[in-house]
Every structure is written in C-alpha cells, then in structure tokens.
Design a protein around this motif. Structure first.
Motif, PDB file in Angstrom:
ATOM      1  N   SER A 219       0.822  -1.217   0.000  1.00  0.00           N
ATOM      2  CA  SER A 219       0.000   0.000   0.000  1.00  0.00           C
ATOM      3  C   SER A 219       0.855   1.267   0.000  1.00  0.00           C
ATOM      4  O   SER A 219       0.402   2.322  -0.455  1.00  0.00           O
ATOM      5  N   SER A 220       2.091   1.179   0.501  1.00  0.00           N
ATOM      6  CA  SER A 220       2.956   2.367   0.527  1.00  0.00           C
ATOM      7  C   SER A 220       3.822   2.496  -0.726  1.00  0.00           C
ATOM      8  O   SER A 220       4.399   3.562  -0.966  1.00  0.00           O
ATOM      9  N   TYR A 221       3.907   1.433  -1.507  1.00  0.00           N
ATOM     10  CA  TYR A 221       4.807   1.440  -2.670  1.00  0.00           C
ATOM     11  C   TYR A 221       4.460   2.541  -3.679  1.00  0.00           C
ATOM     12  O   TYR A 221       5.356   3.299  -4.092  1.00  0.00           O
ATOM     13  N   PRO A 222       3.200   2.689  -4.094  1.00  0.00           N
ATOM     14  CA  PRO A 222       2.881   3.774  -5.045  1.00  0.00           C
ATOM     15  C   PRO A 222       3.165   5.165  -4.482  1.00  0.00           C
ATOM     16  O   PRO A 222       3.589   6.062  -5.219  1.00  0.00           O
ATOM     17  N   VAL A 223       2.950   5.328  -3.184  1.00  0.00           N
ATOM     18  CA  VAL A 223       3.214   6.629  -2.537  1.00  0.00           C
ATOM     19  C   VAL A 223       4.702   6.939  -2.572  1.00  0.00           C
ATOM     20  O   VAL A 223       5.113   8.063  -2.891  1.00  0.00           O
ATOM     21  N   ASN A 224       5.524   5.939  -2.271  1.00  0.00           N
ATOM     22  CA  ASN A 224       6.969   6.150  -2.296  1.00  0.00           C
ATOM     23  C   ASN A 224       7.477   6.366  -3.723  1.00  0.00           C
ATOM     24  O   ASN A 224       8.443   7.109  -3.918  1.00  0.00           O
ATOM     25  N   TRP A 225       6.848   5.721  -4.687  1.00  0.00           N
ATOM     26  CA  TRP A 225       7.189   5.957  -6.097  1.00  0.00           C
ATOM     27  C   TRP A 225       7.016   7.439  -6.418  1.00  0.00           C
ATOM     28  O   TRP A 225       7.901   8.072  -6.989  1.00  0.00           O
ATOM     29  N   TRP A 226       5.871   7.990  -6.023  1.00  0.00           N
ATOM     30  CA  TRP A 226       5.593   9.403  -6.296  1.00  0.00           C
ATOM     31  C   TRP A 226       6.542  10.322  -5.525  1.00  0.00           C
ATOM     32  O   TRP A 226       7.068  11.291  -6.078  1.00  0.00           O
ATOM     33  N   LEU A 227       6.782  10.006  -4.241  1.00  0.00           N
ATOM     34  CA  LEU A 227       7.653  10.842  -3.422  1.00  0.00           C
ATOM     35  C   LEU A 227       9.076  10.906  -3.986  1.00  0.00           C
ATOM     36  O   LEU A 227       9.726  11.953  -3.940  1.00  0.00           O
ATOM     37  N   LEU A 228       9.543   9.797  -4.529  1.00  0.00           N
ATOM     38  CA  LEU A 228      10.873   9.784  -5.143  1.00  0.00           C
ATOM     39  C   LEU A 228      10.885  10.533  -6.483  1.00  0.00           C
ATOM     40  O   LEU A 228      11.814  11.268  -6.789  1.00  0.00           O
ATOM     41  N   ARG A 229       9.827  10.359  -7.245  1.00  0.00           N
ATOM     42  CA  ARG A 229       9.750  10.998  -8.567  1.00  0.00           C
ATOM     43  C   ARG A 229       9.767  12.521  -8.450  1.00  0.00           C
ATOM     44  O   ARG A 229      10.394  13.193  -9.281  1.00  0.00           O
ATOM     45  N   VAL A 230       9.089  13.054  -7.452  1.00  0.00           N
ATOM     46  CA  VAL A 230       9.008  14.519  -7.319  1.00  0.00           C
ATOM     47  C   VAL A 230      10.139  15.075  -6.462  1.00  0.00           C
ATOM     48  O   VAL A 230      10.218  16.298  -6.249  1.00  0.00           O
ATOM     49  N   GLY A 231      11.007  14.192  -5.936  1.00  0.00           N
ATOM     50  CA  GLY A 231      12.177  14.641  -5.202  1.00  0.00           C
ATOM     51  C   GLY A 231      11.957  14.959  -3.732  1.00  0.00           C
ATOM     52  O   GLY A 231      12.808  15.576  -3.090  1.00  0.00           O
ATOM     53  N   ILE A 232      10.792  14.572  -3.193  1.00  0.00           N
ATOM     54  CA  ILE A 232      10.550  14.799  -1.766  1.00  0.00           C
ATOM     55  C   ILE A 232      11.382  13.857  -0.911  1.00  0.00           C
ATOM     56  O   ILE A 232      11.894  14.236   0.144  1.00  0.00           O
ATOM     57  N   LYS A 233      11.529  12.611  -1.373  1.00  0.00           N
ATOM     58  CA  LYS A 233      12.380  11.646  -0.689  1.00  0.00           C
ATOM     59  C   LYS A 233      13.665  11.467  -1.481  1.00  0.00           C
ATOM     60  O   LYS A 233      13.692  11.634  -2.706  1.00  0.00           O
ATOM     61  N   GLU A 234      14.716  11.082  -0.757  1.00  0.00           N
ATOM     62  CA  GLU A 234      16.008  10.828  -1.387  1.00  0.00           C
ATOM     63  C   GLU A 234      16.102   9.349  -1.789  1.00  0.00           C
ATOM     64  O   GLU A 234      15.730   8.469  -1.001  1.00  0.00           O
ATOM     65  N   PRO A 235      16.588   9.068  -3.002  1.00  0.00           N
ATOM     66  CA  PRO A 235      16.777   7.646  -3.390  1.00  0.00           C
ATOM     67  C   PRO A 235      17.883   7.015  -2.567  1.00  0.00           C
ATOM     68  O   PRO A 235      18.836   7.673  -2.157  1.00  0.00           O
ATOM     69  N   MET A 236      17.743   5.713  -2.314  1.00  0.00           N
ATOM     70  CA  MET A 236      18.744   5.000  -1.519  1.00  0.00           C
ATOM     71  C   MET A 236      19.259   3.794  -2.312  1.00  0.00           C
ATOM     72  O   MET A 236      18.597   3.273  -3.170  1.00  0.00           O
TER      73      MET A 236
END
Length: 236
Positions: A219-236
């Motif tokens: 359930s969190s995977y699509p949210v994290n996909w978006w957060l990474l795409r827009v640069g809110i989260k840092e890729p690891m």
C-alpha cells in the motif's frame, strides 16, 4: 483453539523471520552500510520479508557497504528497487513501532484504556492502533531524519521538517495496509472462521503481522514511487 496446522505455519514463519534477521544483521555487522541507519533497516525488514529480503540485501544492499571497494552506485539500481528500498526504510520504522506498542499495550492494558478502549472503542485493537501509529510515526520520522539530513547537509530543524515531508504520507499509507489486514485477520479469519481470539502473545498474531507488514509495503509502494519521482524523498 487455533488449528495445529496454523500454529505450525505460524511458528515456522516467525522463526524464519528471526533467522533471516539474524543473518542480515550479522552481515551488516561485518560489512556496515554507508548509510548507517540501513544497518537497522535491513534486519528489521527481514523479520517479515524473510527470504526475499535476504535476497534483496545481498543483491542491492551489500554492494552499498562501506568496505566494498566497488559498491553499486544509485545509477546502477533500477528505479523500482529504489522505491522498494524507500518503502522498506519507512516500513522498518513502522515495524519497530508496532512491535513496541503491541507488547506495551499487552503488558499494560491501562494504556489502551487511556486511548479510548471501553469508552470510544469496544475492541481493544482500535485503541492500540493509536499507540501503534504514535510509535511508528516517531521512529519512522527518526529513521527518515537520519537519512535525509546527512544526505542534504541539513541542521536539526530543517532536517526534521524535511523528514516530516518525506515520511508522513509514506508512513500513513503503510499503516493503512497493515491495519486493513490485521482487522481482516482478527475479525474474519480468526473471529468468524475459526472462532478464536487473536492474542499478541501467540505466534499466530505475529505471523499475521508479518503478512500485514507485506500489505503495508504494497500500500505504501505507489506513494513512495511518487515521493521519489518529485524529489521529496532521497533515493537510496
């Protein structure tokens, strides 16, 4: 009573999770990750991800160890794997928070009463969910802070703000998946089909939690996909 086959299955998967976590923890001890918080994340995720987490660690985690001369760069990591690592990072905080909260409420039921059991909620589980979220949120934000602050060179205030932006939505979406499955397990699988109570001090409960954490990951995977795409989260 819980059927014997289910107890055997529960014991097997809970033990498997513990073994996988020990294997990964030992390897991170020998080969510490460049990002130190991942030394905690990988073993915690192995508690519910079992074999697939062990595979993921040795394929995409071990190459990030400080002592590995030719470690993989972020450019070598497929984006879906980056998303999986980001979701797992969030999930590790949720998992630790849920473990602490569930045992705390089991040992001290009065905490659940303080959170609304017997007044707002007829079932103790809903009150404990509040405690779950509080602990998961605190630990999850701390995990994100120790990831994002060093990577961006942020001070405490800006680091906490960035961590809140990066992990609040991810954490909430994880808990939704986890809560959804646990409600299904408690009220339908165990309550209706088996006619038994799902208790925290049983391996069946923690086997259900393993599945619930996988649901949280999904359930969190699509949210994290978006957060990474827009640069809110840092890729690891």
């Amino acid at each position: 009573m819980i059927p014997t086959w289910l107890l055997v299955l529960s014991n097997t998967f809970v033990a498997l999770g513990a073994i996988c976590a020990i294997v990964v923890a030992w390897d991170t001890f020998r080969y510490p990750q460049q990002m130190w918080i991942m030394n905690i994340v990988w073993p915690v995720v192995a508690l519910f991800g079992t074999g697939i987490t062990v595979w993921g660690y040795f394929r995409y985690g071990r190459p990030g160890a400080r002592s590995v001369a030719h470690h993989a760069s972020k450019a070598d990591t497929p984006f879906p794997i980056m998303v999986a690592k980001s979701s797992s990072h969030c999930g590790a905080g949720c998992t630790l928070g849920d473990i602490v909260a569930e045992w705390l409420a089991f040992a001290f039921p009065v905490i659940a009463v303080w959170l609304g059991w017997q007044t707002l909620f007829a079932d103790k589980m809903f009150a404990v969910w509040i405690l779950d979220f509080i602990f998961a949120f605190i630990i999850g934000i701390a995990f994100q802070y120790f990831t994002i602050a060093p990577m961006r060179g942020l001070g405490p205030r800006d680091g906490i703000i960035a961590a809140l932006k990066a992990d609040t939505l991810s954490l909430a979406s994880w808990q939704v998946g986890m809560y959804g499955f646990m409600a299904f397990a408690k009220f339908y699988l165990f309550g209706t089909l088996l006619g038994v109570t799902l208790e925290v001090n049983s391996t069946a409960f923690w086997f259900m939690m393993q599945i619930a954490m996988i649901c949280g990951f999904i359930s969190s995977y699509p949210v994290n996909w978006w957060l990474l795409r827009v640069g809110i989260k840092e890729p690891m």
